[in-house]
Scaffold this motif. Structure first.
Motif, mmCIF file in Angstrom:
data_model
loop_
_atom_site.group_PDB
_atom_site.id
_atom_site.type_symbol
_atom_site.label_atom_id
_atom_site.label_comp_id
_atom_site.label_asym_id
_atom_site.label_seq_id
_atom_site.Cartn_x
_atom_site.Cartn_y
_atom_site.Cartn_z
ATOM 1 N N ASP A 261 0.822 -1.215 0.000
ATOM 2 C CA ASP A 261 0.000 0.000 0.000
ATOM 3 C C ASP A 261 0.854 1.262 0.000
ATOM 4 N N LEU A 262 2.117 1.133 0.393
ATOM 5 C CA LEU A 262 2.951 2.313 0.595
ATOM 6 C C LEU A 262 3.049 3.193 -0.637
ATOM 7 N N SER A 263 3.244 2.625 -1.794
ATOM 8 C CA SER A 263 3.423 3.432 -2.997
ATOM 9 C C SER A 263 2.198 4.303 -3.286
ATOM 10 N N ALA A 264 1.017 3.697 -3.267
ATOM 11 C CA ALA A 264 -0.211 4.457 -3.534
ATOM 12 C C ALA A 264 -0.471 5.460 -2.409
ATOM 13 N N PHE A 265 -0.198 5.064 -1.163
ATOM 14 C CA PHE A 265 -0.415 5.972 -0.043
ATOM 15 C C PHE A 265 0.548 7.155 -0.108
ATOM 16 N N ALA A 266 1.798 6.903 -0.441
ATOM 17 C CA ALA A 266 2.775 7.989 -0.560
ATOM 18 C C ALA A 266 2.368 8.950 -1.675
ATOM 19 N N SER A 267 1.883 8.440 -2.782
ATOM 20 C CA SER A 267 1.420 9.309 -3.877
ATOM 21 C C SER A 267 0.270 10.189 -3.423
ATOM 22 N N LEU A 268 -0.672 9.601 -2.691
ATOM 23 C CA LEU A 268 -1.815 10.336 -2.164
ATOM 24 C C LEU A 268 -1.329 11.460 -1.232
ATOM 25 N N CYS A 269 -0.379 11.151 -0.349
ATOM 26 C CA CYS A 269 0.107 12.128 0.636
ATOM 27 C C CYS A 269 1.063 13.162 0.049
ATOM 28 N N GLU A 270 1.538 12.916 -1.162
ATOM 29 C CA GLU A 270 2.375 13.892 -1.862
ATOM 30 C C GLU A 270 1.546 14.835 -2.725
ATOM 31 N N ASP A 271 0.258 14.572 -2.855
ATOM 32 C CA ASP A 271 -0.631 15.373 -3.699
ATOM 33 C C ASP A 271 -1.022 16.654 -2.964
ATOM 34 N N PRO A 272 -0.621 17.818 -3.471
ATOM 35 C CA PRO A 272 -0.942 19.074 -2.783
ATOM 36 C C PRO A 272 -2.439 19.325 -2.621
ATOM 37 N N GLN A 273 -3.274 18.811 -3.539
ATOM 38 C CA GLN A 273 -4.717 18.990 -3.412
ATOM 39 C C GLN A 273 -5.278 18.151 -2.267
ATOM 40 N N VAL A 274 -4.821 16.908 -2.155
ATOM 41 C CA VAL A 274 -5.263 16.041 -1.061
ATOM 42 C C VAL A 274 -4.851 16.639 0.283
ATOM 43 N N MET A 275 -3.660 17.220 0.328
ATOM 44 C CA MET A 275 -3.078 17.683 1.589
ATOM 45 C C MET A 275 -3.275 19.190 1.824
ATOM 46 N N ARG A 276 -4.151 19.820 1.073
ATOM 47 C CA ARG A 276 -4.275 21.280 1.159
ATOM 48 C C ARG A 276 -4.764 21.786 2.516
ATOM 49 N N PHE A 277 -5.405 20.951 3.320
ATOM 50 C CA PHE A 277 -5.845 21.374 4.645
ATOM 51 C C PHE A 277 -4.940 20.829 5.747
ATOM 52 N N PHE A 278 -3.739 20.454 5.364
ATOM 53 C CA PHE A 278 -2.686 20.043 6.286
ATOM 54 C C PHE A 278 -1.509 20.993 6.099
ATOM 55 N N PRO A 279 -0.637 21.078 7.086
ATOM 56 C CA PRO A 279 0.477 22.031 6.969
ATOM 57 C C PRO A 279 1.382 21.781 5.770
ATOM 58 N N ASP A 280 1.516 20.513 5.354
ATOM 59 C CA ASP A 280 2.415 20.207 4.249
ATOM 60 C C ASP A 280 2.084 18.824 3.704
#
Length: 188
Positions: free
Chosen positions: A21-40
């Motif tokens: 799962d790591l590869s897909a999860f890392a891609s998700l967490c590297e997406d600025p749109q997904v993470m826009r309500f997090f500090p980074d």
């Protein structure tokens, strides 16, 4: 240790995390749109560390952030689950429900569907009295999920997140649902 509880909804499996799962999860967490309500965004190493903490939470509490898998395609699409709040606030100690999905799976009702399954486990299996949800006040999409699963907001409970002091996302809304409210929604 007992086997981790796996949950199912109409279209999803909420399961333990697999190493692949790591590869897909890392891609998700590297997406600025997904993470826009997090500090980074998170690096691959930070995503791997998060999976490790999630596994530890399951080992300690029996519940945590389940990996989400679509039944139709078998695709990993993110997580949804229950987590002990790890900071001090007026509403802690508390168990929080949260979710994070890859952008291509937004707008399909998966977050609400998975959150509903996680709430059911929280109240039925783990006998939680209350579950909270929080998000930056600008995060309207998460607020819609909170409302969809029957959670309620009292704006007097809104708070400044202690881990985000001075950040533009510091102000957070807090939603709650207790077992009785969940049962009302379930049978409503």
């Amino acid at each position: 240790m007992a086997a981790m509880l796996e949950l199912e909804s109409a279209r999803l499996i909420l399961r333990q995390w697999h190493d692949d799962d790591l590869s897909a999860f890392a891609s998700l967490c590297e997406d600025p749109q997904v993470m826009r309500f997090f500090p980074d965004t998170l690096s691959r190493l930070q995503s791997a560390a998060l999976i490790g903490r999630v596994r530890g939470h399951f080992a300690e509490h029996g519940f945590g952030l389940w990996a989400l898998q679509r039944k139709d395609s078998g695709s990993f699409i993110g997580f949804t689950g229950l987590n002990e709040v790890c900071f001090d606030a007026p509403f802690t100690p508390a168990v929080e429900i949260s979710w994070r999905l890859a952008r291509e799976h937004w707008g399909l009702g998966f977050a609400s569907e998975a959150a509903w399954a996680a709430l059911g486990a929280g109240f039925e299996r783990f006998q939680l009295a209350e579950v909270v949800a929080m998000a930056a006040v600008e995060n309207i999409a998460s607020e819609q999920v909170m409302k969809a699963i029957g959670m309620r907001r009292n704006t007097a409970d809104d708070f400044d997140h202690p881990c985000l002091q001075g950040h533009s996302l510091q102000r957070h809304m807090l939603y709650r649902i207790n077992r009785e409210q969940w049962l009302e929604t379930l049978h409503g």
